[in-house]
Design a protein around this motif. Structure first.
Motif, PDB file in Angstrom:
ATOM      1  N   SER A   1     -10.614  -7.248 -11.033  1.00 28.19           N
ATOM      2  CA  SER A   1      -9.717  -7.212 -12.430  1.00 28.19           C
ATOM      3  C   SER A   1     -10.248  -5.655 -13.384  1.00 28.19           C
ATOM      4  N   VAL A   2      -9.027  -5.525 -13.583  1.00 32.05           N
ATOM      5  CA  VAL A   2      -8.569  -4.055 -13.714  1.00 32.05           C
ATOM      6  C   VAL A   2      -8.904  -4.245 -15.255  1.00 32.05           C
ATOM      7  N   PHE A   3      -9.758  -2.876 -16.287  1.00 29.27           N
ATOM      8  CA  PHE A   3      -9.278  -3.057 -17.405  1.00 29.27           C
ATOM      9  C   PHE A   3      -9.152  -1.645 -17.327  1.00 29.27           C
ATOM     10  N   SER A   4      -7.897  -0.871 -18.337  1.00 26.92           N
ATOM     11  CA  SER A   4      -7.425  -0.351 -19.024  1.00 26.92           C
ATOM     12  C   SER A   4      -7.077   0.191 -20.349  1.00 26.92           C
ATOM     13  N   GLY A   5      -7.453   1.321 -20.999  1.00 29.04           N
ATOM     14  CA  GLY A   5      -6.506   1.749 -22.113  1.00 29.04           C
ATOM     15  C   GLY A   5      -7.381   0.356 -23.638  1.00 29.04           C
ATOM     16  N   LYS A   6      -8.615  -0.432 -23.144  1.00 28.09           N
ATOM     17  CA  LYS A   6      -9.103  -1.057 -23.549  1.00 28.09           C
ATOM     18  C   LYS A   6     -10.059   0.117 -24.466  1.00 28.09           C
ATOM     19  N   ILE A   7     -10.457  -0.222 -25.391  1.00 27.22           N
ATOM     20  CA  ILE A   7     -11.283   0.212 -27.179  1.00 27.22           C
ATOM     21  C   ILE A   7     -12.159  -0.178 -27.375  1.00 27.22           C
ATOM     22  N   GLY A   8     -13.236  -0.470 -27.581  1.00 18.98           N
ATOM     23  CA  GLY A   8     -13.773  -1.564 -28.296  1.00 18.98           C
ATOM     24  C   GLY A   8     -15.276  -0.383 -28.460  1.00 18.98           C
ATOM     25  N   ARG A   9     -16.682  -0.709 -29.011  1.00 18.03           N
ATOM     26  CA  ARG A   9     -17.829  -0.211 -29.380  1.00 18.03           C
ATOM     27  C   ARG A   9     -18.930  -0.539 -27.885  1.00 18.03           C
TER      28      ARG A   9
ATOM     29  N   TRP B   1     -23.871 -21.778 -13.455  1.00 19.59           N
ATOM     30  CA  TRP B   1     -22.621 -20.266 -13.721  1.00 19.59           C
ATOM     31  C   TRP B   1     -22.764 -20.176 -14.875  1.00 19.59           C
ATOM     32  N   GLY B   2     -21.546 -18.746 -14.892  1.00 21.64           N
ATOM     33  CA  GLY B   2     -20.668 -19.101 -16.166  1.00 21.64           C
ATOM     34  C   GLY B   2     -19.385 -18.687 -15.941  1.00 21.64           C
ATOM     35  N   PRO B   3     -18.764 -17.961 -16.502  1.00 23.05           N
ATOM     36  CA  PRO B   3     -17.607 -18.273 -16.827  1.00 23.05           C
ATOM     37  C   PRO B   3     -17.201 -17.074 -15.926  1.00 23.05           C
ATOM     38  N   PHE B   4     -16.031 -17.605 -15.063  1.00 20.63           N
ATOM     39  CA  PHE B   4     -15.312 -17.144 -13.501  1.00 20.63           C
ATOM     40  C   PHE B   4     -14.036 -15.749 -14.680  1.00 20.63           C
ATOM     41  N   ILE B   5     -13.974 -14.543 -14.219  1.00 18.42           N
ATOM     42  CA  ILE B   5     -12.399 -14.297 -14.216  1.00 18.42           C
ATOM     43  C   ILE B   5     -11.963 -13.077 -12.769  1.00 18.42           C
ATOM     44  N   GLY B   6     -10.926 -13.419 -12.653  1.00 14.48           N
ATOM     45  CA  GLY B   6     -11.032 -12.944 -11.499  1.00 14.48           C
ATOM     46  C   GLY B   6      -9.362 -12.741 -11.387  1.00 14.48           C
ATOM     47  N   GLN B   7      -9.501 -10.922 -10.405  1.00 11.17           N
ATOM     48  CA  GLN B   7      -8.079 -10.190 -10.586  1.00 11.17           C
ATOM     49  C   GLN B   7      -7.008 -10.759 -10.954  1.00 11.17           C
ATOM     50  N   SER B   8      -7.336 -10.491 -13.087  1.00  6.64           N
ATOM     51  CA  SER B   8      -6.636  -9.885 -14.147  1.00  6.64           C
ATOM     52  C   SER B   8      -6.934  -8.849 -14.096  1.00  6.64           C
ATOM     53  N   PHE B   9      -5.200  -8.850 -14.859  1.00  3.34           N
ATOM     54  CA  PHE B   9      -5.307  -6.763 -16.009  1.00  3.34           C
ATOM     55  C   PHE B   9      -5.555  -7.253 -17.091  1.00  3.34           C
ATOM     56  N   PHE B  10      -6.250  -5.484 -18.135  1.00  8.09           N
ATOM     57  CA  PHE B  10      -6.446  -6.213 -19.101  1.00  8.09           C
ATOM     58  C   PHE B  10      -5.852  -4.868 -19.441  1.00  8.09           C
ATOM     59  N   ILE B  11      -5.210  -4.588 -20.146  1.00  6.23           N
ATOM     60  CA  ILE B  11      -4.805  -3.315 -20.485  1.00  6.23           C
ATOM     61  C   ILE B  11      -3.827  -3.006 -22.322  1.00  6.23           C
ATOM     62  N   ASN B  12      -4.372  -1.761 -22.686  1.00 10.08           N
ATOM     63  CA  ASN B  12      -4.777  -1.396 -24.079  1.00 10.08           C
ATOM     64  C   ASN B  12      -4.895  -2.995 -25.019  1.00 10.08           C
TER      65      ASN B  12
END
Length: 188
Positions: free
Chosen positions: A177-185, A143-154
Motif C-alpha cells: 500500500s502507498v501513503f502519500s501526502g498524508k498529515i497526522g501526528r 489476526w487483525g485487520p488486513f489492508i492491501g494494495q491500496s493508495f492513501f493520497i492527501n
C-alpha cells in the motif's frame, strides 16, 4: 454505471450481502463488469454515511464503487469482519474518526485495491479508523485487520493521516500500500 445521490438514511447492509458496482447493463455474469471504466458514483445527500454494516461477517462484500461527499463517514462498520474491495473514496470528511471507513468493535476487516483520496477527519484516521476487538474463540490465530494494495493520497487527521488502528489484539497486516501526502501526528 452512473451517478446516484444517496438519501440521508444511507444503505443498511445485511450480513452476507454482496454489493457490486461497475456494470454497464449488458453483462450476463459478474466477471464481465469493469468497475474502473463503468464507474458507479455514490454521492452522499447532506453528507450522511452511504453504507452502514452491523455485525456483517467476511461473506459480506462491498466492491466497485466511487464514494464521495460524505461528512460523517462513508462506510460505518459496527462489529463483524466485512470485505471492502475496489473502492474509490474521494473528498470524504468526518468530524469524528475515519472519513472513508470507520470500524468499531469488529474483527478482521479486509480492505483491498482501494483508493482513499482527500479524506479528512477531525479525529483519528483521515481515511480509515479501525478500533478492532478480536476476542471470539473462532479467531484462534488472532489476526487483525488486513489492508492491501491500496493508495492513501492527501488524507489528513489529528492522528494517522491515512490510517489509524487502535485496540487490535491480533497482528494487523498492511501490504503493498502507498501513503502519500498524508498529515497526522502519529501512526500510519
Amino acid at each position: 454505471q452512473g451517478t446516484y445521490d444517496i438519501t440521508p438514511s444511507g444503505m443498511q447492509i445485511t450480513n452476507g450481502l454482496h454489493l457490486y458496482g461497475g456494470f454497464r447493463g449488458t453483462e450476463t455474469i459478474r466477471e464481465q463488469r469493469d468497475w474502473y471504466r463503468n464507474r458507479a458514483v455514490l454521492n452522499s445527500d447532506k453528507g450522511a454515511s452511504i453504507f452502514t454494516l452491523n455485525q456483517c461477517d467476511s461473506i459480506t462484500r462491498i466492491d466497485g464503487f466511487v464514494v464521495k461527499g460524505t461528512q460523517n463517514c462513508a462506510v460505518a462498520v459496527n462489529g463483524g469482519a466485512p470485505r471492502i474491495f475496489n473502492m474509490h473514496f474521494r473528498d470524504c470528511s468526518s468530524k469524528g474518526n475515519g472519513a472513508a471507513i470507520r470500524m468499531t468493535g469488529g474483527g478482521r476487516i479486509q480492505i483491498e485495491y482501494c483508493v482513499f483520496e482527500n479524506c479528512t477527519s477531525d479525529g483519528d484516521g483521515g481515511a480509515v479508523y479501525i478500533n478492532s476487538d478480536i476476542t471470539s474463540p473462532a479467531w484462534n490465530r488472532q489476526w487483525g485487520p488486513f489492508i492491501g494494495q491500496s493508495f492513501f493520497i492527501n488524507c489528513t487527521a489529528n492522528r494517522g493521516g491515512g490510517l489509524y488502528i487502535s485496540g487490535s489484539p491480533g497482528t494487523s497486516q498492511i501490504v503493498s500500500s502507498v501513503f502519500s501526502g498524508k498529515i497526522g501526528r502519529a501512526h500510519v
